[in-house]
Design an enzyme around this catalytic site. Structure first.
Site, PDB file in Angstrom:
ATOM      1  N   TYR A  94       0.848  -1.182   0.000  1.00  0.00           N
ATOM      2  CA  TYR A  94       0.000   0.000   0.000  1.00  0.00           C
ATOM      3  C   TYR A  94       0.891   1.242   0.000  1.00  0.00           C
ATOM      4  O   TYR A  94       1.893   1.292   0.722  1.00  0.00           O
ATOM      5  CB  TYR A  94      -0.896   0.041   1.239  1.00  0.00           C
ATOM      6  N   HIS A  96      -0.697   4.905  -0.892  1.00  0.00           N
ATOM      7  CA  HIS A  96      -1.512   6.071  -0.520  1.00  0.00           C
ATOM      8  C   HIS A  96      -0.708   7.359  -0.680  1.00  0.00           C
ATOM      9  O   HIS A  96      -0.502   8.124   0.271  1.00  0.00           O
ATOM     10  CB  HIS A  96      -2.032   5.929   0.915  1.00  0.00           C
ATOM     11  N   ASP A 270      -6.341   7.178   5.531  1.00  0.00           N
ATOM     12  CA  ASP A 270      -5.166   6.818   4.729  1.00  0.00           C
ATOM     13  C   ASP A 270      -5.036   7.697   3.490  1.00  0.00           C
ATOM     14  O   ASP A 270      -3.933   7.878   2.965  1.00  0.00           O
ATOM     15  CB  ASP A 270      -5.246   5.354   4.287  1.00  0.00           C
TER      16      ASP A 270
END
Length: 372
Positions: A94, A96, A270
């Site tokens: 991830y 973001h 996030d």
């Protein structure tokens, strides 16, 4: 390929990028897997489990980053980890990036090829590597909201489901996607009075059918959100614009219209958060108060249930991980447009338009990178 899985160092992050089962699959495909010692402990996986799966245990994160051609993680690389990345290496995790210019600058400077879980797509237009964590966060949101509503934690002192003769809490969920649907399922199950707002009429129709009238649906205009706030005991922000910063849906001025001790749970934190007053918190210190309203804005909510989250994420990422390892990132992305959608950074270039717009940076398309 040499695949590396370091221990997560973000505060209170207990998940791990690869399960022993994933390591076993990668080894069976002829790849070498190296895991930092203790990486799986937070999710209930001992070093011995990885060794039994055919992986090697390395003593430090530095050794993992130096050895691996592909780094597999859960959370975005922290500053110390970004300093260890190098040109030609693949990062699969991830990211973001939209609300995180510092991380974006560091990844561009490193020359790494970074593929973001949250922008990989599927044939139905979904986000298959975000979905399992969205399910977890959505199901957790009413649970943590109910905890925050307790008087000892600063809330209004309300039981989410009420009791006979005493009304249940009013729960307003903004966004009817994966997070919102999961949150609605748990909130309805706990006996709350639930309203879901979304801008998709077909989605609202779907929710009305699935929940058999046990919740209220409403079109998510700014006026509708404002109308719901004075009676809301718990508001769950569940909006997502893939790869982009979350839209701000509730302003600070609007907090004055809410009852003191009401709770906001921002699952979109996030991506920068969907409330003006949101700022990222940790599991260790999860809530804070602004103008009498409690905010729960933990940026890695699924980390609280690390074993469930790690197993769910591992199930989703494994096919893509194997494709990257078996074929190399360039061929894997060229052959799979859904994996190609995950390419955010390559060799100092930003390759995801929504991130470029959010950070006002130049962008090249993934197709251009692959054609080079």
């Amino acid at each position: 390929m040499k695949i590396g899985c370091p221990r997560e160092i973000k505060p209170q992050e207990f998940r791990v990028g690869m399960t022993p089962d994933a390591a076993r699959e990668a080894v069976s495909h002829g790849h070498e897997v190296v895991v930092e010692t203790g990486a799986g402990l937070g999710s209930g996986f001992a070093d011995a489990d990885y060794v039994a799966a055919g992986a090697s245990i390395l003593a430090t994160a530095e050794a993992v980053f130096e050895t691996a051609e592909m780094i597999v993680k859960v959370k975005e690389p922290q500053a110390a980890e970004r300093a260890r990345l190098r040109r030609g290496q693949v990062l699969f995790t991830y990211l973001h990036l939209a609300p995180d210019p510092a991380q974006t600058r560091d990844l561009l400077a490193s020359g790494v090829t970074a593929i973001a879980y949250e922008t990989v797509t599927d044939a139905r237009g979904g986000l298959p590597l975000l979905a399992p964590m969205s399910e977890v966060a959505g199901r957790l949101a009413p649970q943590v909201g109910a905890w925050a509503l307790q008087k000892a934690n600063g809330g209004r002192g309300m039981l989410l489901g009420g009791i006979p003769g005493v009304r249940p809490a009013n729960v307003v969920i903004i966004g009817g996607g994966v997070v919102g649907t999961a949150a609605a399922r748990v909130a309805v199950g706990m006996g709350a009075s639930v309203t879901v707002l979304d801008r998709s009429v077909p989605r609202l129709s779907y929710l009305d059918d699935v929940f058999l009238g046990r919740l209220t649906t409403q079109y998510a205009s700014a006026a509708a959100v404002a109308e719901r706030l004075p009676s809301a005991d718990l508001v769950i922000g569940a909006v997502l614009v893939p790869g982009a910063a979350a839209p701000r849906l509730i302003s600070r001025a609007q907090l004055a219209t809410m009852q003191p001790g009401s709770v906001l749970v921002d699952v979109a934190i996030d991506q920068g958060g969907c409330f003006e007053t949101s700022r990222a918190t940790t599991h260790q210190d999860p809530i804070y108060e602004v103008d009498g309203i409690l905010h729960y804005c933990v940026a890695n909510m699924p980390g609280a249930v690390a074993r469930t989250s790690t197993q769910g994420l591992g199930n989703a990422t494994l096919p893509f991980l194997l494709s990257l390892a078996d074929k190399g990132w360039r061929r894997a992305c060229a052959e799979d447009p859904h994996l190609r959608a995950g390419l955010n950074v390559h060799d100092g270039q930003l390759t995801y338009a929504a991130v470029a717009r959010a950070l006002d940076l130049p962008c090249v398309s993934a197709d251009t990178v692959l054609a080079a």
